[in-house]
Design an enzyme around this catalytic site. Structure first.
Site, PDB file in Angstrom:
ATOM      1  N   TYR A 296       0.852  -1.178   0.000  1.00 55.34           N
ATOM      2  CA  TYR A 296       0.000   0.000   0.000  1.00 55.34           C
ATOM      3  C   TYR A 296       0.893   1.235   0.000  1.00 55.34           C
ATOM      4  O   TYR A 296       1.722   1.417   0.898  1.00 55.34           O
ATOM      5  CB  TYR A 296      -0.880  -0.001   1.242  1.00 55.34           C
ATOM      6  N   TYR A 346      -5.804   5.263  -7.210  1.00 57.21           N
ATOM      7  CA  TYR A 346      -5.919   5.152  -5.758  1.00 57.21           C
ATOM      8  C   TYR A 346      -7.302   4.646  -5.398  1.00 57.21           C
ATOM      9  O   TYR A 346      -8.277   5.378  -5.423  1.00 57.21           O
ATOM     10  CB  TYR A 346      -5.663   6.514  -5.103  1.00 57.21           C
TER      11      TYR A 346
END
Ligand SMILES: [Zn+2]
Lengths: 392, 149
Positions: A296, A346
């Site tokens: 991430y 995202y």
């Protein structure tokens, strides 16, 4: 700790909606793009959409499974589960819910789905979920009045202490984005496909010293989905399944939502060292077995700390690891081979799992030869986050 | 700018609630009061309903020396003012480890109001309480800090 039943579920389909810039998909709406992603995943799996009978979400996703089920024509709506809390930590919890649901027989085909339209600017929040001018919740009373406003600030505080303790440099943060951009060059789904230099990184706008604009992920819209079922059911579907070898969501002691009051040894981390320990133990695998890592990357320090938290180097050595090209496609550990949150899109982590599946199917754009184990690791966020090990 | 205070503009006031009102009032009186378990004496911040160490839900306020060390810090551009190369328009957010606590270290997130530019702050610097009032009256304040040199 109880014995974990590994390889009890697998991923049989992946899909996503169109991706767009912040707010650009608002005319379609969250429900429509979620539906697009689920239908794409069903087509990929070779599964009739009405056979989906479970839904797993995270990040307080406002798209209701009950509405999705109607739009999909779901015949038997057997399961839904949501992971609490924002930011980058919820994906493994959603995978764990899907895994548990199919492995225990609560449902047959559970879709993990996330849809995001950034009409509220997450990048300009004054507190989690709070825009400027709105009242803050009680829990934000110890941060928001002091100007602890931006999501980047959480990482910047950790990054500063990482720099002070270990000598980590902004050049090393830059390398994380350089790698992401390089991997996105030939990804047609990616938003930022131009390579950048260290100098361009250092010249970008200061967001939250020590972090600059090119340390930050984008704000974007889109939805993505993956379908989880048992290995037995997977035999009738289109692709060889990608096994979920194990999943772990083990929060750190007193972590809460990335608190500044964790114990000292946990502070400069993504908050997943206990999850890493549990995940490797459950999988019977270790860092040396991982061929591709999907970290991430809401902000660049996340990748440097993840390398340490997940055992790819010693604590404090994440900076040198990236500096010598360790995370590049040709390096010791290819990281975010699709471009990640920094360069592709995202969607708070789920697109990293899609890339893990592509790598293990052998269909990734930047395919790592003979990849057989892929790791997904959460970023800093509401506890518990954790990781997922995929294998083939 | 010795009288000026480096604080971010336009930030919300805290929610004043039974679990935190005592610390805002103490800060207005020049004290740093932190929640302390009435059973085992462990300090905790931010305030919580239960004690992580002994499980008690009984607590009271404990006055600390008001000193601490900078654990980490960031500098954030303040778009409401224009800076100069000597004094850039940035405010800081600092995490301070408080002195005189019992139990796991207690840290507070705050501002060092007399630090103005990135060279002014370092991990390990000592700081002391420097309250900054909020609200309409003079009875509530945020526990901010100043440099101890
Ligand atoms: Zn106690």
């Amino acid at each position: 700790m109880s014995e974990f039943r590994r390889d009890a579920a697998c991923v049989v389909g992946i899909g996503h909606s169109a991706y767009g810039t912040r707010g650009s998909l608002a005319p379609l709406g969250l429900g429509r793009i979620a539906l697009d992603a689920v239908l794409d995943a069903c087509a990929d799996a070779g599964l009739d959409a009405p056979d989906i009978d479970g839904f797993a979400g995270y990040c307080d996703d406002p798209t209701w499974p009950a509405d999705l089920a109607v739009a999909l024509g779901t015949k038997e709506f057997r399961y839904s589960g949501l992971v609490w809390g924002g930011r980058g930590s919820g994906v493994p919890g959603a995978v764990a819910n899907a895994y548990a649901a199919v492995a225990t027989g609560l449902a047959d085909y559970v879709v993990v789905v996330r849809s995001l339209i950034q009409q509220a600017r997450l990048g300009q929040s004054v507190a989690a979920g709070v825009q400027p001018g709105q009242a803050i919740p009680l829990a934000a009373s110890y941060t928001a009045p002091f100007g602890m406003a931006l999501p980047a600030a959480i990482y910047a505080l950790k990054a500063r202490r990482h720099m002070a303790l270990y000598g980590t440099t902004t050049d090393q943060f830059a390398e994380v984005t350089i790698n992401a951009r390089r991997n996105a060059v030939n990804n047609p789904d990616a938003r930022f496909r131009e390579e950048i230099t260290v100098e361009e990184h250092h010249a970008s706008r200061l967001v939250c010293d020590p972090l600059r604009l090119l340390d930050c992920c984008m704000e974007s819209d889109g939805a993505a989905a993956l379908i989880v079922t048992t290995p037995e059911r997977a035999r009738d579907l289109r692709h060889p399944p990608v096994s979920i070898r194990a999943v772990a969501t083990t929060g750190e002691y007193k972590w809460a939502t990335a608190s500044f009051n964790t114990i000292d040894e946990d502070y400069v981390s993504t908050g997943h060292r206990r999850a890493a320990r549990d995940l490797y133990h459950r999988a019977g695998l270790g860092p040396d077995d991982v061929d591709v890592a999907l970290f991430y990357d809401g902000f660049t320090p996340s990748v440097i700390m993840s390398l340490e938290d997940w055992g790819f180097c010693d604590i404090g050595e994440g900076g040198p690891f990236v500096a010598d090209g360790g995370i590049r496609r040709e390096g010791r550990l290819p990281v975010n081979t699709h471009g990640g949150n920094l360069a592709e899109v995202y969607l708070q982590g789920i697109t990293h799992l899609l890339e893990g599946v592509r790598q293990l199917r052998g269909t990734a754009i930047n395919q790592i030869a003979d990849a057989s184990v892929a790791l997904y690791a959460s970023g800093v966020g509401a506890s518990p986050g954790g990781g997922v090990l995929l294998s083939r | 700018m010795s009288d000026a205070v480096n604080r971010p503009a336009g930030m919300p006031d805290p929610v004043v609630a039974p679990i935190n009102e005592g610390m805002w009032r103490a800060a207005a009186a020049g004290r740093l009061d932190v929640q302390r378990c009435a059973s085992c004496g462990a300090h905790r911040y931010p305030p919580t309903d239960g004690c992580y160490r002994c499980g008690s839900v009984r607590w009271d306020w404990s006055t600390l020396p008001g000193t601490g060390t900078v654990y980490s810090y960031i500098w954030v551009p303040d778009r409401t003012r224009t800076g100069t190369p000597e004094a850039p328009a940035v405010y800081n957010v600092a995490v301070v480890t408080l002195e005189g606590t019992e139990g796991d270290p207690a840290r507070i997130l705050s501002n060092v109001i007399d630090a103005w530019s990135p060279d002014d702050l370092h991990v390990g610097d000592r700081v002391a309480l420097a309250p900054v009032g909020f609200g309409d009256g003079d009875d509530l304040a945020l526990p901010c800090f100043r440099m101890l040199s």
